[in-house]
Enzyme design. Sequence first.
Site, PDB file in Angstrom:
ATOM      1  N   ARG A  51      41.329  -1.404  50.880  1.00 46.81           N
ATOM      2  CA  ARG A  51      40.185  -1.693  50.004  1.00 46.81           C
ATOM      3  C   ARG A  51      39.088  -2.502  50.679  1.00 46.81           C
ATOM      4  O   ARG A  51      37.904  -2.200  50.539  1.00 46.81           O
ATOM      5  CB  ARG A  51      40.643  -2.509  48.779  1.00 46.81           C
ATOM      6  N   THR A  52      39.483  -3.556  51.371  1.00 44.63           N
ATOM      7  CA  THR A  52      38.455  -4.462  51.893  1.00 44.63           C
ATOM      8  C   THR A  52      37.584  -3.728  52.904  1.00 44.63           C
ATOM      9  O   THR A  52      36.360  -3.731  52.826  1.00 44.63           O
ATOM     10  CB  THR A  52      39.110  -5.708  52.521  1.00 44.63           C
ATOM     11  N   LYS A  80      44.342  -5.726  76.021  1.00 49.15           N
ATOM     12  CA  LYS A  80      44.254  -6.035  77.455  1.00 49.15           C
ATOM     13  C   LYS A  80      44.168  -7.543  77.681  1.00 49.15           C
ATOM     14  O   LYS A  80      44.009  -7.993  78.812  1.00 49.15           O
ATOM     15  CB  LYS A  80      43.006  -5.370  78.057  1.00 49.15           C
ATOM     16  N   ARG A 101      38.325  -9.176  59.809  1.00 47.80           N
ATOM     17  CA  ARG A 101      39.671  -9.501  59.311  1.00 47.80           C
ATOM     18  C   ARG A 101      40.559  -9.743  60.519  1.00 47.80           C
ATOM     19  O   ARG A 101      40.572  -8.940  61.464  1.00 47.80           O
ATOM     20  CB  ARG A 101      40.251  -8.387  58.454  1.00 47.80           C
ATOM     21  N   HIS A 129      40.159 -15.556  51.702  1.00 50.51           N
ATOM     22  CA  HIS A 129      39.631 -14.202  51.498  1.00 50.51           C
ATOM     23  C   HIS A 129      38.457 -14.354  50.525  1.00 50.51           C
ATOM     24  O   HIS A 129      38.525 -13.936  49.371  1.00 50.51           O
ATOM     25  CB  HIS A 129      40.744 -13.335  50.908  1.00 50.51           C
TER      26      HIS A 129
END
Length: 303
Positions: A51-52, A80, A101, A129
Amino acid sequence: MQERKNIITAEQFTRAWLEQVFQRADELQQQYQPTLAGKIIASCFFEPSTRTRLSFEAAAYRLGAQVIGFADASTTSTTKGETLEDTIQVLSSLADVIVLRHPAVGAANRAAAIATIPVINAGDGTGQHPTQSIFDLYTIKQALGRTDHFHITFVGNLKYYRAVRSLVALLGKYPNITMTFVSAPELRIKDDMKQYLSQQGIQFTETADLAETLGVTDVVYQTRMQQEWLTPDEYSRLKDQYILTTALVDQMKPQAIILHPLPRVNEIALEVDQSPRAHYFKQAANGLPVRAALLEYVLGVWQ
Ligand code: NCD
């Protein structure tokens, strides 16, 4: 030059600013215009999301912007050994805003310290959030007709759940909010949030008994038991501790609502979706206009 705008934690919001976001989201629900034409959104998801990420990206496209980014950090130079700081520095020269995120608490703050473009925190581990909490309150306002004078009950995984932390931080700014925290003792909300609530003068109660609070609450905020943060023992013991069934939901006030940031696993029985009190899919849908309003804000479309 204008100050760079970041969205990092819910503590930074004011009630007046949130009202502006809600008003703009209302307008956008009616009509999206290409206010962000020519802009590039870097959508950087180092942790799983449905959703986000997709609501930020859909919001960007609705506003005429274009999107670069990744949904799977294993395809990036992080594998890496590149640091978050170096990645952010490079993205600053490619895009106009970074939506981030990341599994580390404080990652958005670290990114904002390096970036020369706005950073939006789309979830930093078990930290916060903040954009979720804005449309959580927007959904409450739509359903109850107000952003204050209500009783909210948070249920389940309160220790690790960043959406709970952000909503608690945000609601701490409003008068006459009563909070009940229902959880097992080991999953109680962390002490920093309790201290914050005490500073804000907010009344709260902690209990393990869900049934006792259902009849008096206006909002039930259900959460997922997050296997990714719980120990295997905690997860197997606690995963099915609080399941909202129709029998329990029937004990709620007629106008009371159920919210859940989703994804759900078992914690809301599927039959509850038919209840007029089930507002979690509306809540998810509200992510689109609210995140569109937030992209506009950080990019200077409105002040
Ligand atoms: C939540 C999250 O990622 O913090 N989901 C969301 O963004 N709507 C909740 C979760 O992980 O269960």
